[in-house]
Design an enzyme around this catalytic site. Structure first.
Site, PDB file in Angstrom:
ATOM      1  N   HIS A 218      10.646 -23.081  61.844  1.00 59.22           N
ATOM      2  CA  HIS A 218       9.346 -23.681  61.590  1.00 59.22           C
ATOM      3  C   HIS A 218       8.624 -22.997  60.431  1.00 59.22           C
ATOM      4  CE1 HIS A 218       9.122 -25.607  65.853  1.00 59.22           C
ATOM      5  NE2 HIS A 218       9.811 -26.334  65.003  1.00 59.22           N
TER       6      HIS A 218
ATOM      7  N   HIS B  27       2.064 -15.796  68.354  1.00 54.42           N
ATOM      8  CA  HIS B  27       0.771 -16.478  68.282  1.00 54.42           C
ATOM      9  C   HIS B  27      -0.243 -15.867  69.239  1.00 54.42           C
ATOM     10  CE1 HIS B  27       1.926 -19.952  65.766  1.00 54.42           C
ATOM     11  NE2 HIS B  27       3.112 -19.829  66.354  1.00 54.42           N
TER      12      HIS B  27
ATOM     13  N   HIS C 164      13.102 -18.611  64.028  1.00 55.16           N
ATOM     14  CA  HIS C 164      13.420 -20.039  63.994  1.00 55.16           C
ATOM     15  C   HIS C 164      12.847 -20.649  62.721  1.00 55.16           C
ATOM     16  CE1 HIS C 164       9.408 -19.988  65.820  1.00 55.16           C
ATOM     17  NE2 HIS C 164       9.294 -21.279  65.584  1.00 55.16           N
TER      18      HIS C 164
ATOM     19  N   ASP D 268       5.615 -22.150  59.736  1.00 52.38           N
ATOM     20  CA  ASP D 268       4.657 -21.054  59.942  1.00 52.38           C
ATOM     21  C   ASP D 268       5.347 -19.738  60.284  1.00 52.38           C
ATOM     22  OD1 ASP D 268       5.343 -22.204  62.466  1.00 52.38           O
ATOM     23  OD2 ASP D 268       3.576 -21.315  63.393  1.00 52.38           O
TER      24      ASP D 268
ATOM     25  N   ASP E 211       8.446 -18.052  69.325  1.00 52.62           N
ATOM     26  CA  ASP E 211       7.635 -19.019  70.065  1.00 52.62           C
ATOM     27  C   ASP E 211       8.283 -19.407  71.394  1.00 52.62           C
ATOM     28  OD1 ASP E 211       5.913 -18.948  67.957  1.00 52.62           O
ATOM     29  OD2 ASP E 211       6.220 -21.001  67.300  1.00 52.62           O
TER      30      ASP E 211
END
Length: 252
Positions: free
Chosen positions: A56, A166, A54, A58, A128
């Protein structure tokens, strides 16, 4: 056979590296380039491609520098998100090949509207969407979209390894135990996670089988979880319970 390693980045990101026996590799969600380049050079690896789940920063911030460093690599990412540097756009149902292994693209909207995952044999890179004992925030999608995405993942075989992006497990477990304090699987997992983190070891990948035992976002039909949210909603169907759990986690 594919060898998968994690490259820590930022405070709690994992950049996943997929390596074959010929010292070639593919990187998943490189939020920064420097740590990747250092790892590749120190381990004498050749980068062939980048996979993106995706948009984002990070997860994408390292693309441009990696492309400059390795100008002929492919960059695969979601067709419905505007991500600079993508050379091959994919959507749910598509397939790609990585070192002779087929990966199917999963539509996992919820965290973002175009979020995708990469499903291989007995493993999934889910960005995520699903974390160990948790799930991603709803930055763009709806609770219903995220619930359907999590249902896709929970329907995978129990031995499927889940490579999320993460190291959130310890904090997720604190919430999970607030929701379901009498779950013995959760209690045992908390102890194991505390042991791993005390030794600076990662807690992921996890497995679908484990998550179905400990992750409240996959268990909204369980009596103790329903009881825990009953003062927050009068609607106790699984989607409603999931929605309340996600909102509760936002403020936890």
């Amino acid at each position: 056979m594919l060898n998968i390693k994690s490259i820590p980045a930022f405070r709690d990101n994992y950049i996943w590296l997929i390596q074959n026996r010929d010292q070639h590799c593919v990187i998943v969600d490189p939020g920064e380039a420097g740590v990747v380049i250092d790892y590749l050079e120190s381990n004498h690896l050749t980068l062939d491609a980048i996979l993106i789940t995706h948009h984002h920063a990070d997860h994408t911030g390292g693309i441009s520098e990696l492309v400059r460093h390795f100008p002929h690599i492919n960059v695969v990412g979601p067709a419905s998100e505007a991500i600079p540097g993508i050379t091959h756009s994919v959507a749910g149902g598509d397939q790609i090949e990585i070192f002779g292994h087929t990966f199917r693209i999963l539509d996992l909207k919820g965290h973002t509207l175009g979020h995708i995952g990469y499903l291989g044999e007995s493993l999934v890179f889910c960005g995520d969407t699903l974390f160990s004992a948790g799930c991603g925030r709803l930055f763009e999608g709806t609770a219903e979209e995220m619930w359907h995405s999590l249902q896709k993942l929970s329907a995978l075989p129990d031995d499927t390894k889940v490579y999320c992006a993460h190291e959130y497990t310890a904090s997720n477990l604190a919430f999970a135990l607030a929701v379901e304090p009498e779950n013995p699987e959760l209690q045992a997992y908390r102890d194991e996670v505390n042991r791993l983190r005390a030794h600076h070891q990662p807690t992921v990948p996890t497995t679908i089988g484990l998550e179905k035992k400990v992750n409240p976002f996959l268990r909204p039909d369980q009596a103790e979880i329903i009881k825990s949210v009953s003062d927050r909603t009068s609607d106790l169907d699984p989607l409603s319970v999931f929605t309340v759990l996600r909102e509760w986690k936002n403020e936890f």
